[in-house]
Design a protein around this motif. Structure first.
Motif, PDB file in Angstrom:
ATOM      1  N   TYR A 201      -3.973   4.163 -10.181  1.00 11.11           N
ATOM      2  CA  TYR A 201      -3.367   3.047 -10.831  1.00 11.11           C
ATOM      3  C   TYR A 201      -4.534   2.263 -11.440  1.00 11.11           C
ATOM      4  CZ  TYR A 201       1.346   3.879  -8.647  1.00 11.11           C
ATOM      5  OH  TYR A 201       2.350   4.484  -8.101  1.00 11.11           O
ATOM      6  N   THR A 202      -4.436   1.619 -12.480  1.00  8.39           N
ATOM      7  CA  THR A 202      -5.490   0.892 -13.182  1.00  8.39           C
ATOM      8  C   THR A 202      -4.561  -0.273 -13.854  1.00  8.39           C
ATOM      9  OG1 THR A 202      -7.163   2.678 -13.307  1.00  8.39           O
ATOM     10  CG2 THR A 202      -7.206   0.660 -14.925  1.00  8.39           C
ATOM     11  N   ASN A 203      -4.648  -1.462 -13.381  1.00  3.20           N
ATOM     12  CA  ASN A 203      -4.304  -2.812 -13.921  1.00  3.20           C
ATOM     13  C   ASN A 203      -2.655  -2.525 -14.296  1.00  3.20           C
ATOM     14  OD1 ASN A 203      -6.358  -4.528 -13.808  1.00  3.20           O
ATOM     15  ND2 ASN A 203      -7.102  -3.705 -15.768  1.00  3.20           N
ATOM     16  N   SER A 204      -2.018  -2.086 -13.350  1.00  2.00           N
ATOM     17  CA  SER A 204      -0.467  -1.626 -13.441  1.00  2.00           C
ATOM     18  C   SER A 204       0.541  -2.211 -12.439  1.00  2.00           C
ATOM     19  CB  SER A 204      -0.220  -0.096 -13.193  1.00  2.00           C
ATOM     20  OG  SER A 204      -0.906   0.322 -14.407  1.00  2.00           O
ATOM     21  N   THR A 205       1.704  -2.467 -12.536  1.00  2.00           N
ATOM     22  CA  THR A 205       2.736  -3.118 -11.684  1.00  2.00           C
ATOM     23  C   THR A 205       3.827  -2.275 -11.756  1.00  2.00           C
ATOM     24  OG1 THR A 205       1.929  -5.481 -12.531  1.00  2.00           O
ATOM     25  CG2 THR A 205       4.047  -4.995 -11.575  1.00  2.00           C
ATOM     26  N   VAL A 206       4.428  -2.330 -10.481  1.00  2.00           N
ATOM     27  CA  VAL A 206       5.705  -1.547 -10.214  1.00  2.00           C
ATOM     28  C   VAL A 206       6.608  -2.559  -9.667  1.00  2.00           C
ATOM     29  CG1 VAL A 206       6.813   0.338  -9.011  1.00  2.00           C
ATOM     30  CG2 VAL A 206       4.485   0.873  -9.657  1.00  2.00           C
ATOM     31  N   ASN A 207       7.673  -2.936 -10.364  1.00  2.64           N
ATOM     32  CA  ASN A 207       8.683  -3.857  -9.821  1.00  2.64           C
ATOM     33  C   ASN A 207       9.768  -3.152  -9.290  1.00  2.64           C
ATOM     34  OD1 ASN A 207       7.319  -6.279 -11.254  1.00  2.64           O
ATOM     35  ND2 ASN A 207       8.124  -5.445 -13.141  1.00  2.64           N
ATOM     36  N   SER A 208      10.429  -3.789  -8.138  1.00  2.00           N
ATOM     37  CA  SER A 208      11.647  -3.455  -7.416  1.00  2.00           C
ATOM     38  C   SER A 208      11.827  -4.278  -6.600  1.00  2.00           C
ATOM     39  CB  SER A 208      11.129  -1.948  -6.719  1.00  2.00           C
ATOM     40  OG  SER A 208      10.093  -2.189  -5.698  1.00  2.00           O
ATOM     41  N   VAL A 209      13.010  -4.043  -5.909  1.00  2.00           N
ATOM     42  CA  VAL A 209      13.389  -4.790  -4.853  1.00  2.00           C
ATOM     43  C   VAL A 209      12.423  -4.793  -3.619  1.00  2.00           C
ATOM     44  CG1 VAL A 209      15.379  -5.231  -3.056  1.00  2.00           C
ATOM     45  CG2 VAL A 209      15.725  -4.712  -5.392  1.00  2.00           C
ATOM     46  N   PRO A 210      11.702  -5.880  -3.213  1.00  2.00           N
ATOM     47  CA  PRO A 210      10.904  -5.744  -2.354  1.00  2.00           C
ATOM     48  C   PRO A 210      11.337  -4.980  -1.044  1.00  2.00           C
ATOM     49  CG  PRO A 210      10.849  -7.984  -3.121  1.00  2.00           C
ATOM     50  CD  PRO A 210      12.063  -7.342  -3.595  1.00  2.00           C
ATOM     51  N   GLY A 211      10.367  -4.237  -0.610  1.00  2.00           N
ATOM     52  CA  GLY A 211      10.574  -3.266   0.817  1.00  2.00           C
ATOM     53  C   GLY A 211      11.579  -2.194   0.514  1.00  2.00           C
ATOM     54  N   THR A 212      11.906  -1.721  -0.747  1.00  2.00           N
ATOM     55  CA  THR A 212      12.595  -0.595  -0.773  1.00  2.00           C
ATOM     56  C   THR A 212      12.046   0.792  -1.374  1.00  2.00           C
ATOM     57  OG1 THR A 212      13.274  -1.353  -3.033  1.00  2.00           O
ATOM     58  CG2 THR A 212      14.771  -2.344  -1.364  1.00  2.00           C
ATOM     59  N   VAL A 213      11.059   0.441  -2.067  1.00  2.00           N
ATOM     60  CA  VAL A 213      10.468   1.842  -2.639  1.00  2.00           C
ATOM     61  C   VAL A 213       9.140   1.860  -2.580  1.00  2.00           C
ATOM     62  CG1 VAL A 213       9.651   2.642  -4.968  1.00  2.00           C
ATOM     63  CG2 VAL A 213      11.866   1.022  -4.867  1.00  2.00           C
ATOM     64  N   GLU A 214       8.829   3.243  -1.721  1.00  2.00           N
ATOM     65  CA  GLU A 214       7.484   3.473  -0.996  1.00  2.00           C
ATOM     66  C   GLU A 214       6.914   4.529  -1.916  1.00  2.00           C
ATOM     67  OE1 GLU A 214       6.613   3.876   3.438  1.00  2.00           O
ATOM     68  OE2 GLU A 214       7.554   5.639   2.749  1.00  2.00           O
ATOM     69  N   THR A 215       5.761   4.139  -2.398  1.00  2.00           N
ATOM     70  CA  THR A 215       4.544   5.178  -2.992  1.00  2.00           C
ATOM     71  C   THR A 215       4.116   5.954  -1.771  1.00  2.00           C
ATOM     72  OG1 THR A 215       4.261   3.648  -4.937  1.00  2.00           O
ATOM     73  CG2 THR A 215       2.662   5.569  -4.289  1.00  2.00           C
TER      74      THR A 215
END
Length: 339
Positions: A201-215
């Protein structure tokens, strides 16, 4: 009555024969062009390839994009088993490109653009798209509904709108750079798995409902962060390295963290990695801090209290400098405690 019945049987036979000759064909790309243009396609008839009078659709048997040519999808279409051969290219620029068949594979390039959608029939996610070790997948925009298993090289790029609806499994190299995407549901996560896998990951954003999507970085995988990144949850049993700040909801870590830049021309440059999480990190992990070839040390920073009893600390390549001190573990809020 007999004549009517016989005529009906003949018509039915003709219709069946027509159906068999116009569907379930094996198509291949003949020249580059727009997907819905019949002139770019040919289909197999016996041992010969003949000019198509229509583009392929989901009721056919297989579609091949052969080497050195490509096709661009500009409207919604269905496809059977898809094979993108080495050195060929597929652009999905507009509309829904829906996979109906099994055994779909990429050995060439596939580019999913802002107004395109890559889907599986009925969005069931029962099948997936496989990227082989010679294939490349570029996601620059649009919607990705089908599960992808990457054994090649994949790139998530640009800030153009893009939404992930299914799992992306990386077994080789995945680079998420200068990218913003939305994870639509808990199943829309990236899994970096295996000791030959690298997720960056370089200067990137993953948007989601907080606490729902786990990398997930598991089974010996390498996960690197550079500069400023934002994800949701993180689960690590592999190795994390890099520099900069990572904003996230929570961290479960039983792997290792090794801050710092990678080797550049044989030189290891120390660096700081800071985790800014909504919830305190959990798990016992290995922390490797290195002095590299300079006079600084790597550092690990958290916005929560740090319990040293949960860290197996290894420090190497330290060059003592008189009357100097480096902070190698820092809790910006709270305390550093434990043995």
């Amino acid at each position: 009555m007999k004549r009517t019945l016989l005529a009906s049987v003949c018509i039915l036979a003709l219709l069946c024969g027509f159906s068999q000759t116009t569907t379930n064909r094996e198509f291949r790309l003949k020249i580059s062009g727009h997907w819905d243009n019949p002139a770019i396609w040919e289909y197999k008839q016996g041992a010969a390839w003949v000019q198509a009078t229509r583009p392929p659709n989901g009721e056919d048997s297989v579609v091949r994009l052969i080497a050195s040519i490509g096709a661009e999808v500009k409207s919604s279409t269905t496809v059977p088993k898809l094979i993108v051969e080495r050195n060929s290219i597929l652009y999905i620029s507009n509309g829904a490109f829906t996979l109906w068949g099994r055994g779909n594979s990429i050995e060439g390039d596939v580019i999913l653009r802002q107004n395109g959608e890559l889907k599986y029939k009925m969005n069931a996610h029962l099948e997936y798209l496989t990227i082989t070790n010679t294939g490349r997948f570029f996601w620059t925009g649009g919607k990705l509904y089908t599960t992808v298993v990457n054994y090649g090289v994949s790139y998530f790029q640009t800030a153009d709108p893009k939404t992930l609806y299914a799992m992306f499994i990386n077994r080789s190299k995945l680079e998420v750079k200068d990218c913003i995407y939305t994870a639509a549901n808990p199943s829309a996560y990236v899994q970096n798995s295996g000791n030959r896998s690298w997720l960056n990951y370089t200067n990137s954003t993953v948007n989601s409902v907080p606490g729902t999507v786990e990398t997930q970085n598991i089974d010996g995988g390498l996960l690197t962060f550079n500069f400023n990144n934002k994800i949701d949850k993180l689960y690590n049993t592999g190795t994390i390295d890099g520099v900069g700040k990572v904003q996230l909801h929570s961290v479960r870590n039983s792997g290792s963290i090794s801050p710092g830049w990678p080797f550049v021309k044989g030189i290891l440059f120390p660096g700081a990695m800071e985790f800014i999480s909504q919830n305190a990190p959990t798990g016992t992990f290995d922390l490797f801090l290195d002095g590299g070839d300079g006079e600084m040390l790597d550092s690990y920073i958290s916005n929560h209290s740090i319990d040293l009893s949960t860290i197996r600390l290894t420090i190497s390549n330290v060059r003592p400098i008189p009357e100097s001190a480096d902070t190698i573990i820092l809790a910006r809020s709270g305390t550093v405690s434990g043995d």
